[in-house]
Design a protein around this motif. Structure first.
Motif, PDB file in Angstrom:
ATOM      1  N   SER A 295       0.791  -1.219   0.077  1.00  0.00           N
ATOM      2  CA  SER A 295       0.001  -0.128   0.045  1.00  0.00           C
ATOM      3  C   SER A 295       0.730   1.218  -0.039  1.00  0.00           C
ATOM      4  N   PRO A 296       0.504   2.341  -1.099  1.00  0.00           N
ATOM      5  CA  PRO A 296       1.500   3.433  -1.021  1.00  0.00           C
ATOM      6  C   PRO A 296       1.151   4.491   0.222  1.00  0.00           C
ATOM      7  N   THR A 297       0.203   4.053   1.252  1.00  0.00           N
ATOM      8  CA  THR A 297      -0.292   5.039   2.256  1.00  0.00           C
ATOM      9  C   THR A 297       0.072   4.317   3.447  1.00  0.00           C
TER      10      THR A 297
ATOM     11  N   ARG B 211       6.534   8.705  -0.076  1.00  0.00           N
ATOM     12  CA  ARG B 211       6.053   7.155  -0.186  1.00  0.00           C
ATOM     13  C   ARG B 211       5.151   7.050  -1.699  1.00  0.00           C
ATOM     14  N   ALA B 212       4.284   7.871  -1.425  1.00  0.00           N
ATOM     15  CA  ALA B 212       3.099   7.702  -2.623  1.00  0.00           C
ATOM     16  C   ALA B 212       3.803   8.099  -4.126  1.00  0.00           C
TER      17      ALA B 212
ATOM     18  N   TYR C 297       5.985   5.089  -4.897  1.00  0.00           N
ATOM     19  CA  TYR C 297       5.187   4.118  -5.425  1.00  0.00           C
ATOM     20  C   TYR C 297       4.573   4.449  -6.667  1.00  0.00           C
ATOM     21  N   ASN C 298       4.116   5.385  -7.063  1.00  0.00           N
ATOM     22  CA  ASN C 298       3.340   5.838  -8.454  1.00  0.00           C
ATOM     23  C   ASN C 298       4.536   5.876  -9.664  1.00  0.00           C
TER      24      ASN C 298
END
Length: 225
Positions: free
Chosen positions: A42-44, A137-138, A141-142
């Motif tokens: 999870s990116p969160t 982090r998001a 990830y993207n």
């Protein structure tokens, strides 16, 4: 004189592209596995894994492998373009080269951003500022799971189209590549572990190039008198 003739020949051989592609596939596959086994999907996520030295070390090792993976990927692109020579279609070649360069660029940016987050975490006893961590982090990830993976899909798709037009690979291998490219392009970020499809495809294609395509040249080489 002999040395001057041997060097360009070695660079242009299918073996050079195949070896570079295999090394890239192994390194990039290792990067993906090391990151995915250490970092939650999870990116969160809140970054609680940063308190584990084993997980941090896995990510640091992966980030140190990224530059070498990029170098071997660029080497394989150069060797492959040299094999195509005058058969290289300008339209597909532009997509082929552009997607490859964008993939490497995004991979490097992701690695630099993740490295900066690890440094930030180390300065805060494994617990970085939450807002900064969530944003970084998001973004990382993207970059890796969506944008770089989609560029990898374009690369696989255009390489397969070039193979169909020029006969660089057999038709069945080019069709498999087209399916893999479309899957990476459409489903990036939706399927866990989908990123591994790219290095697996690169590995299969270059093992074929090393074993099947390079073998006839070796057999046809003139015997020493």
């Amino acid at each position: 004189m002999a040395e001057a003739e041997l060097t360009p020949s070695a660079v242009r051989s299918p073996r050079a592209a195949a070896i570079a592609g295999i090394v890239f596939a192994v390194l990039y596959g290792a990067v993906i596995v090391l990151i995915l086994q250490a970092v939650p999907f999870s990116p969160t996520d809140a970054g609680t894994w940063l308190t584990s030295s084993t997980q941090r070390d896995s990510v640091v090792l992966a980030l140190n492998l990224v530059p070498f993976a990029g170098i071997f990927f660029l080497w394989s692109i150069g060797a492959l373009r040299d094999q195509l020579g005058v058969r290289e279609d300008k339209f597909f070649a532009t997509l082929f080269l552009g997607s490859g360069l964008l993939f490497v660029g995004m991979l490097f940016v992701m690695a630099a951003l993740t490295g900066a987050l690890l440094i930030l975490a180390a300065e805060n006893q494994g617990r970085p500022l939450l807002d900064v961590w969530i944003f970084g982090r998001a973004t990382a990830y993207n970059l890796m799971s969506i944008y770089a993976t989609r560029m990898a899909g374009v690369f696989v798709l255009t390489t397969s189209m070039l193979a169909l037009r020029t006969g660089l690979y057999p038709r069945w291998l080019a069709l498999i590549g087209s399916a893999v490219g479309l899957l990476l392009l459409i489903a990036a970020g939706m399927i866990p572990l989908l990123e591994l499809a790219f290095p697996i495809w690169v590995l299969i294609v270059n093992i074929y190039g090393l074993i099947v395509k390079a073998a006839p040249r070796a057999k046809a080489a003139p015997r020493a008198v």
